[in-house]
Scaffold this active site. Structure first.
Site, PDB file in Angstrom:
ATOM      1  N   LEU A 100      37.492  40.392  40.445  1.00  0.00           N
ATOM      2  CA  LEU A 100      37.666  39.413  40.856  1.00  0.00           C
ATOM      3  C   LEU A 100      38.352  38.783  42.134  1.00  0.00           C
ATOM      4  CD1 LEU A 100      34.045  40.846  42.217  1.00  0.00           C
ATOM      5  CD2 LEU A 100      36.262  42.537  43.015  1.00  0.00           C
ATOM      6  N   ASP A 101      39.064  38.297  42.948  1.00  0.00           N
ATOM      7  CA  ASP A 101      39.426  37.102  42.438  1.00  0.00           C
ATOM      8  C   ASP A 101      38.722  35.505  42.615  1.00  0.00           C
ATOM      9  OD1 ASP A 101      41.696  38.482  43.075  1.00  0.00           O
ATOM     10  OD2 ASP A 101      41.700  38.209  45.690  1.00  0.00           O
ATOM     11  N   LYS A 102      38.170  34.936  42.616  1.00  0.00           N
ATOM     12  CA  LYS A 102      37.130  33.753  42.665  1.00  0.00           C
ATOM     13  C   LYS A 102      37.425  33.400  44.189  1.00  0.00           C
ATOM     14  CE  LYS A 102      37.010  28.979  42.041  1.00  0.00           C
ATOM     15  NZ  LYS A 102      37.853  27.489  41.752  1.00  0.00           N
TER      16      LYS A 102
END
Ligand code: URA
Length: 236
Positions: A100-102
């Protein structure tokens, strides 16, 4: 397996730390002190470190509600990682299943089960992933149609058909998106391609596994037997 590897795999210290403990006589196997790090043990042996039993765990499965601000990696030179959040892990070889993106929150499975990870991530398996998103811009039935058709992301192939459900439409729209693939920044890029910006993104489910909403961002728990069984058999 060697005694030092067993203890090391179970998170009891680095290889040299556990070797030292073994040589000092702090480790017993079936009640007898063993001072040879290379001593061969079996998971059925009763192994104690400083009088405390250390049981063997082969596979671990955690559901994490990933908070924003941590990276989906096993290690990072600068940023906190999702693995730093799993405080009571036993195995050293855990990894997040997919990324998942930051700034994305929500469901992340953390395990050391490579076969399960492969079956969930394999592009051929088409495992559904559902996200909740707050999107800047008015999301309309036309977007729903375009998502269902397959959004052109400027790559060789358009995105696979995706399900877009509008919960609230307005200057900021609230939506659910279900994808069957996992390309880089996919949800954000699909909206960008249609002139909207994702301002908040949270994954709610992956295959049969649903985020336990009692977990606050940063909290985690072990998967239940039933969740694991359903994930493995692909049942929802
Ligand atoms: N799509 C995105 O854009 N970001 C994520 O983190 C997951 C899916």
């Amino acid at each position: 397996m060697r005694l030092d590897k067993f203890l090391c795999d179970m998170g009891e210290g680095t290889r040299s730390q556990v070797k030292q403990k073994i040589r000092k006589g702090a480790v017993t196997v079936d009640g007898l002190a063993v001072r040879q790090p290379e001593y061969q043990v079996h998971p059925k042996n009763c192994i104690c470190l400083e009088g405390r039993p250390v049981s063997y765990v082969k596979l671990e499965y955690y559901m994490l509600n990933k908070p924003a601000g941590v990276v989906s990696a096993t290690r990072d030179p600068k940023e906190p990682t999702v693995l730093d959040l799993i405080l009571d892990k036993r195995r050293k070889d855990l990894f997040p299943v997919g990324r998942l993106d930051k700034d994305t929150e929500g469901l992340l499975l953390i395990t050391n089960d490579g076969a399960l990870s492969h079956s969930l991530l394999s592009p051929r398996k088409h495992v559904d992933k559902t996200y909740y998103a707050k999107v800047e811009g008015l999301v309309t039935e036309e977007h729903v149609r375009l998502f269902a058709q397959g959004v052109d992301l400027g790559e060789e192939k358009p995105a696979l058909p995706a399900v877009l459900e509008i919960q609230e439409a307005g200057e900021t729209s609230l939506v659910l998106v279900t994808l069957r693939e996992g390309r880089y920044h996919q949800v954000k890029r699909m909206f960008q391609a249609l002139g909207c910006e994702v301002r908040y993104l949270k994954r709610l489910s992956m295959g049969s596994l649903r985020l336990d909403e009692s977990l606050k961002p940063g909290e985690y728990r072990k998967l239940t037997e039933e969740e694991l069984e359903n994930l493995k058999t692909g049942e929802s």
